[in-house]
Design a protein around this motif. Structure first.
Motif, short mmCIF file in Angstrom:
data_model
loop_
_atom_site.label_atom_id
_atom_site.label_comp_id
_atom_site.label_asym_id
_atom_site.label_seq_id
_atom_site.Cartn_x
_atom_site.Cartn_y
_atom_site.Cartn_z
N GLN A 5 0.83 -1.20 0.00
CA GLN A 5 0.00 0.00 0.00
C GLN A 5 0.87 1.25 0.00
O GLN A 5 0.57 2.22 -0.69
CB GLN A 5 -0.93 0.02 1.21
CG GLN A 5 -2.06 -0.98 1.15
CD GLN A 5 -2.85 -1.02 2.44
OE1 GLN A 5 -2.28 -1.00 3.52
NE2 GLN A 5 -4.17 -1.09 2.31
N THR A 9 0.98 4.14 -2.85
CA THR A 9 0.79 5.56 -2.52
C THR A 9 1.97 6.39 -3.03
O THR A 9 1.78 7.46 -3.61
CB THR A 9 0.63 5.74 -0.99
OG1 THR A 9 -0.54 5.02 -0.58
CG2 THR A 9 0.49 7.19 -0.60
N PRO A 51 -15.00 12.04 -0.11
CA PRO A 51 -14.11 10.87 -0.10
C PRO A 51 -13.13 10.86 -1.28
O PRO A 51 -11.97 10.48 -1.11
CB PRO A 51 -15.07 9.68 -0.17
CG PRO A 51 -16.36 10.19 0.39
CD PRO A 51 -16.41 11.63 -0.03
N MET A 52 -13.58 11.28 -2.46
CA MET A 52 -12.68 11.32 -3.62
C MET A 52 -11.56 12.33 -3.38
O MET A 52 -10.39 12.05 -3.67
CB MET A 52 -13.46 11.69 -4.89
CG MET A 52 -12.57 11.85 -6.11
SD MET A 52 -11.74 10.34 -6.64
CE MET A 52 -13.11 9.53 -7.41
N SER A 54 -10.34 13.24 -0.54
CA SER A 54 -9.47 12.63 0.45
C SER A 54 -8.55 11.58 -0.18
O SER A 54 -7.35 11.52 0.13
CB SER A 54 -10.31 12.00 1.56
OG SER A 54 -9.49 11.37 2.51
N GLN A 55 -9.09 10.76 -1.08
CA GLN A 55 -8.28 9.74 -1.75
C GLN A 55 -7.20 10.37 -2.62
O GLN A 55 -6.07 9.88 -2.68
CB GLN A 55 -9.17 8.82 -2.59
CG GLN A 55 -10.05 7.92 -1.77
CD GLN A 55 -11.06 7.16 -2.61
OE1 GLN A 55 -11.16 7.35 -3.82
NE2 GLN A 55 -11.83 6.30 -1.97
N LEU A 56 -7.53 11.46 -3.30
CA LEU A 56 -6.54 12.15 -4.13
C LEU A 56 -5.46 12.78 -3.25
O LEU A 56 -4.27 12.72 -3.57
CB LEU A 56 -7.21 13.22 -5.00
CG LEU A 56 -8.07 12.70 -6.14
CD1 LEU A 56 -8.97 13.81 -6.68
CD2 LEU A 56 -7.20 12.11 -7.25
N SER A 58 -4.48 11.85 -0.24
CA SER A 58 -3.66 10.87 0.47
C SER A 58 -2.83 9.99 -0.46
O SER A 58 -1.99 9.23 -0.01
CB SER A 58 -4.57 9.98 1.33
OG SER A 58 -5.39 9.18 0.49
N GLN A 60 -4.19 7.70 -2.42
CA GLN A 60 -4.88 6.43 -2.69
C GLN A 60 -5.37 6.40 -4.14
O GLN A 60 -5.58 5.33 -4.70
CB GLN A 60 -6.07 6.26 -1.75
CG GLN A 60 -5.65 6.03 -0.32
CD GLN A 60 -6.84 6.02 0.62
OE1 GLN A 60 -7.88 6.58 0.34
NE2 GLN A 60 -6.68 5.35 1.76
N ARG A 61 -5.58 7.55 -4.71
CA ARG A 61 -5.90 7.69 -6.14
C ARG A 61 -4.88 8.66 -6.73
O ARG A 61 -4.51 9.64 -6.10
CB ARG A 61 -7.28 8.30 -6.34
CG ARG A 61 -8.38 7.32 -6.27
CD ARG A 61 -9.67 8.01 -6.71
NE ARG A 61 -10.79 7.14 -6.45
CZ ARG A 61 -11.34 6.35 -7.37
NH1 ARG A 61 -10.91 6.39 -8.60
NH2 ARG A 61 -12.33 5.57 -7.05
#
Length: 183
Positions: A5, A9, A51-52, A54-56, A58, A60-61
């Motif tokens: 992971q 990242t 959430p999107m 946040s993922q960008l 961090s 994660q995306r």
């Protein structure tokens, strides 16, 4: 977070640096600070779910899939610069963010994009440069652009320089290049 992971990242952040000039977490935090936003408000203005965003942020995306969202990010960067240099007040910035939020945007690939203009009505150099960079980076990764530039360097040095500066370089360097080549 396990090793795979963490590796994913790290790779996502490297891709973000290639595509957007820096990791999106850094870029979004700067917009939040410069424009006095929170994450939920930034997500709303950009047209992303919380959430999107946040993922960008961090890693994660890696990629923003919607070209209109990319254009809103660029418009917010320009607005943050105008707030920082004092040409736009905080109150004006709030109104401009609503305009940015409502902007449908469009893809630079289809030509449906309407350039964002400053209060004087002149399209900013930075905006033009960012659109050129976005177009090149949507076609190919920075490493491939540099490879293409290297293969053109002997026969077409000016074109090779253009590819390097706009396709893989920093926005500030591309702005300087653009301004130096205007007559």
């Amino acid at each position: 977070m396990d090793a795979s992971q963490q590796e994913a990242t790290t790779r996502a952040r490297e891709l973000q640096r290639t595509w957007y000039g820096e990791p999106l977490g850094v870029l979004f935090r700067r917009l939040i600070d410069d424009l006095g936003l929170n994450q939920a408000r930034l997500a709303s203005v950009l047209g992303l779910s919380a959430p999107m965003l946040s993922q960008l942020m961090s890693g994660q995306r890696a990629k923003i899939g919607n070209p209109a969202v990319v254009q809103r990010v660029q418009a917010l960067q320009e607005l943050a610069g105008q707030v920082a240099d004092g040409s736009v007040s905080a109150a004006e910035a709030t109104g401009r963010m609503e305009e940015i939020k409502k902007a449908a945007g469009g893809s630079v690939l289809t030509g449906n994009s309407t350039p964002h203009t400053s209060s004087t009505g002149a399209t900013t150099v930075r905006r033009v440069v960012r659109e050129i960079q976005s177009l090149l980076r949507s076609v190919s990764a920075a490493g491939d652009i540099i490879d293409a530039a290297d293969s053109l360097a002997v026969s077409h040095p000016e074109l090779a320089e253009f590819l390097r500066v706009y396709g893989a370089g920093r926005t500030a360097d591309a702005v300087a290049h653009y301004e130096a080549h205007q007559s």
